[in-house]
Design a protein around this motif. Structure first.
Motif, mmCIF file in Angstrom:
data_model
loop_
_atom_site.group_PDB
_atom_site.id
_atom_site.type_symbol
_atom_site.label_atom_id
_atom_site.label_comp_id
_atom_site.label_asym_id
_atom_site.label_seq_id
_atom_site.Cartn_x
_atom_site.Cartn_y
_atom_site.Cartn_z
ATOM 1 N N VAL A 133 -41.616 -22.905 30.839
ATOM 2 C CA VAL A 133 -40.698 -21.834 31.123
ATOM 3 C C VAL A 133 -39.917 -21.958 31.924
ATOM 4 O O VAL A 133 -38.388 -21.874 31.974
ATOM 5 C CB VAL A 133 -42.121 -20.688 31.064
ATOM 6 N N ARG A 134 -40.489 -22.062 33.052
ATOM 7 C CA ARG A 134 -39.597 -22.604 34.060
ATOM 8 C C ARG A 134 -38.689 -23.277 34.206
ATOM 9 O O ARG A 134 -37.267 -23.324 33.808
ATOM 10 C CB ARG A 134 -40.245 -22.520 35.632
ATOM 11 N N ALA A 135 -39.053 -24.311 33.728
ATOM 12 C CA ALA A 135 -38.142 -25.259 32.921
ATOM 13 C C ALA A 135 -37.575 -26.004 32.208
ATOM 14 O O ALA A 135 -36.248 -25.599 32.454
ATOM 15 C CB ALA A 135 -38.773 -26.998 32.406
ATOM 16 N N ALA A 136 -37.321 -24.356 31.038
ATOM 17 C CA ALA A 136 -37.039 -24.494 30.156
ATOM 18 C C ALA A 136 -35.311 -23.056 30.324
ATOM 19 O O ALA A 136 -34.478 -23.198 29.917
ATOM 20 C CB ALA A 136 -37.811 -23.471 28.764
ATOM 21 N N TRP A 137 -35.393 -22.639 31.990
ATOM 22 C CA TRP A 137 -34.481 -21.715 31.812
ATOM 23 C C TRP A 137 -33.600 -22.024 33.435
ATOM 24 O O TRP A 137 -33.071 -21.547 34.174
ATOM 25 C CB TRP A 137 -34.743 -20.378 31.902
ATOM 26 N N ASN A 138 -34.946 -23.440 33.945
ATOM 27 C CA ASN A 138 -33.607 -23.352 35.493
ATOM 28 C C ASN A 138 -34.380 -22.641 36.178
ATOM 29 O O ASN A 138 -33.723 -21.680 36.787
ATOM 30 C CB ASN A 138 -32.510 -23.794 35.421
ATOM 31 N N LEU A 139 -35.623 -21.733 36.344
ATOM 32 C CA LEU A 139 -35.515 -20.819 37.399
ATOM 33 C C LEU A 139 -36.883 -21.692 37.812
ATOM 34 O O LEU A 139 -37.139 -22.852 38.409
ATOM 35 C CB LEU A 139 -37.608 -19.857 36.509
ATOM 36 N N PRO A 140 -37.274 -20.784 38.760
ATOM 37 C CA PRO A 140 -37.260 -21.390 41.045
ATOM 38 C C PRO A 140 -38.840 -21.916 40.482
ATOM 39 O O PRO A 140 -39.613 -21.382 40.259
ATOM 40 C CB PRO A 140 -36.901 -20.037 41.580
ATOM 41 N N LEU A 141 -39.744 -23.186 40.959
ATOM 42 C CA LEU A 141 -40.804 -23.182 41.042
ATOM 43 C C LEU A 141 -41.545 -22.092 41.552
ATOM 44 O O LEU A 141 -42.929 -22.284 41.241
ATOM 45 C CB LEU A 141 -41.496 -24.721 41.536
ATOM 46 N N HIS A 142 -41.315 -21.495 42.463
ATOM 47 C CA HIS A 142 -42.522 -20.629 43.421
ATOM 48 C C HIS A 142 -41.952 -19.570 42.675
ATOM 49 O O HIS A 142 -42.947 -18.241 43.377
ATOM 50 C CB HIS A 142 -41.718 -20.587 45.025
ATOM 51 N N TRP A 143 -41.288 -19.146 41.253
ATOM 52 C CA TRP A 143 -41.888 -17.813 40.668
ATOM 53 C C TRP A 143 -42.551 -18.111 39.659
ATOM 54 O O TRP A 143 -43.213 -18.726 38.821
ATOM 55 C CB TRP A 143 -40.348 -17.432 39.669
ATOM 56 N N LYS A 144 -44.294 -16.626 40.445
ATOM 57 C CA LYS A 144 -45.431 -17.120 39.555
ATOM 58 C C LYS A 144 -45.162 -16.003 37.877
ATOM 59 O O LYS A 144 -45.198 -15.179 38.376
ATOM 60 C CB LYS A 144 -46.279 -16.523 39.962
ATOM 61 N N LEU A 145 -45.579 -16.296 36.820
ATOM 62 C CA LEU A 145 -44.571 -16.125 35.769
ATOM 63 C C LEU A 145 -46.307 -14.862 35.550
ATOM 64 O O LEU A 145 -47.686 -15.823 35.417
ATOM 65 C CB LEU A 145 -44.590 -16.822 34.524
ATOM 66 N N ILE A 146 -46.465 -13.847 35.564
ATOM 67 C CA ILE A 146 -46.819 -12.778 35.166
ATOM 68 C C ILE A 146 -47.941 -12.698 33.360
ATOM 69 O O ILE A 146 -49.294 -11.895 33.514
ATOM 70 C CB ILE A 146 -47.098 -11.426 35.874
ATOM 71 N N ALA A 147 -46.323 -12.199 32.851
ATOM 72 C CA ALA A 147 -46.318 -10.916 32.015
ATOM 73 C C ALA A 147 -45.990 -11.900 30.656
ATOM 74 O O ALA A 147 -44.572 -11.634 31.110
ATOM 75 C CB ALA A 147 -46.945 -9.339 31.670
ATOM 76 N N GLN A 148 -45.770 -11.261 29.711
ATOM 77 C CA GLN A 148 -44.529 -11.522 28.704
ATOM 78 C C GLN A 148 -44.818 -10.041 27.758
ATOM 79 O O GLN A 148 -45.455 -9.641 27.396
ATOM 80 C CB GLN A 148 -44.212 -12.697 27.998
ATOM 81 N N MET A 149 -43.395 -9.704 27.347
ATOM 82 C CA MET A 149 -43.050 -8.367 26.911
ATOM 83 C C MET A 149 -42.116 -8.393 25.466
ATOM 84 O O MET A 149 -40.848 -7.875 26.045
ATOM 85 C CB MET A 149 -42.930 -6.874 28.126
ATOM 86 N N PRO A 150 -42.638 -8.835 24.650
ATOM 87 C CA PRO A 150 -42.150 -9.092 23.460
ATOM 88 C C PRO A 150 -41.833 -7.537 22.831
ATOM 89 O O PRO A 150 -42.287 -6.213 23.240
ATOM 90 C CB PRO A 150 -42.480 -9.055 22.464
ATOM 91 N N PHE A 151 -40.185 -7.448 22.206
ATOM 92 C CA PHE A 151 -40.052 -5.672 22.025
ATOM 93 C C PHE A 151 -39.160 -5.889 20.575
ATOM 94 O O PHE A 151 -38.071 -6.976 20.824
ATOM 95 C CB PHE A 151 -39.216 -5.425 22.997
ATOM 96 N N CYS A 198 -41.133 -12.353 16.031
ATOM 97 C CA CYS A 198 -40.303 -11.583 15.330
ATOM 98 C C CYS A 198 -39.676 -10.419 15.539
ATOM 99 O O CYS A 198 -38.632 -9.894 14.744
ATOM 100 C CB CYS A 198 -41.497 -10.796 13.940
ATOM 101 N N GLY A 199 -40.277 -10.197 16.901
ATOM 102 C CA GLY A 199 -39.011 -9.103 17.349
ATOM 103 C C GLY A 199 -37.624 -9.493 17.780
ATOM 104 O O GLY A 199 -37.221 -10.637 17.758
ATOM 105 N N TYR A 200 -36.938 -8.288 18.825
ATOM 106 C CA TYR A 200 -35.514 -8.368 19.012
ATOM 107 C C TYR A 200 -35.674 -9.500 20.350
ATOM 108 O O TYR A 200 -34.445 -10.205 20.556
ATOM 109 C CB TYR A 200 -35.357 -6.945 19.151
ATOM 110 N N GLY A 201 -36.127 -9.510 20.714
ATOM 111 C CA GLY A 201 -35.857 -10.237 22.302
ATOM 112 C C GLY A 201 -37.640 -9.589 23.103
ATOM 113 O O GLY A 201 -38.748 -9.603 22.559
ATOM 114 N N THR A 202 -37.757 -10.686 24.500
ATOM 115 C CA THR A 202 -38.649 -10.993 25.333
ATOM 116 C C THR A 202 -38.343 -10.476 26.492
ATOM 117 O O THR A 202 -37.626 -10.734 27.300
ATOM 118 C CB THR A 202 -39.777 -12.141 24.456
#
Length: 201
Positions: A159-177, A92-96
């Motif tokens: 998430v990596r596939a959705a925005w074509n991000l490198p496989l070696h990027w490890k997702l740490i956290a999500q911040m909705p705001f 429901c927020g503006y972005g993440t």
């Protein structure tokens, strides 16, 4: 910053009641993030943190990924509660803002400095946490509310596939705001004498 640094730190809270509005333009949001990424320190000046801003359809896409992933993994009853939380507090927020660590840099440092091999992943996450805190505090200073979520590693690959991000990027956290709808309530704080100690001999 419009507030004094200590006041901004004190005001920063977890906001679950947010709206699809922003006090900042897209450019101002990106400038805020870029400022933090430029000036937040990291061990060995490794600069491992990667930050992705999602707004508009991309923001909604993220939380649909989260819901679709969880729908397959938990009971219908449990998912109904989870979906309500996601729709009422995050999507429901503006972005993440997504926080990643570039593990290719971490692995290169492990090879270069084998004595500290076990420390580099820890130091990388510490640097990531500092980015989270600085951006979170700057959002609060801009009269925005945010929370920190951890649906990783369940959603990492999609998430990596959705925005074509490198496989070696490890997702740490999500911040909705977004713009806060209500203020959070008071929170309990342990006595500082049980948490802070000083010695001079």
């Amino acid at each position: 910053m419009t507030k004094k640094f200590k006041d901004a730190i004190k005001s920063r809270r977890t906001f679950y009641q947010i709206d699809n509005k922003s006090t900042l333009s897209e450019k101002e949001l990106l400038d805020l993030i870029r400022f933090a990424v430029e000036y937040v320190p990291s061990a060995f000046n490794s600069q491992t943190t990667r930050v992705v801003l999602l707004t508009g359809e991309a923001h909604q896409k993220l939380w649909n990924i989260v819901k679709n992933t969880l729908r397959k993994r938990i009971s219908a009853e449990a998912f109904a509660k989870t979906e309500q939380k996601i729709d009422g507090s995050f999507s429901c927020g503006y972005g993440t803002i997504l926080y990643f660590e570039d593990m290719s840099v971490v692995h290169a440092l492990q090879e270069q400095f084998p004595t500290y091999k076990d420390n580099f992943p820890v130091w990388a996450e510490q640097a990531d946490a500092m980015h989270q805190f600085v951006i979170w505090t700057m959002l609060e200073d801009a009269r925005m509310g945010a929370s920190l979520q951890h649906y990783n590693p369940l959603v990492d690959d999609e998430v990596r596939a959705a925005w074509n991000l490198p496989l070696h990027w490890k997702l740490i956290a999500q911040m909705p705001f977004g713009v806060p709808v209500t203020r959070p309530g008071s929170k309990e704080v342990m006595p500082l004498d049980e948490r802070v100690f000083a010695f001079n001999d």
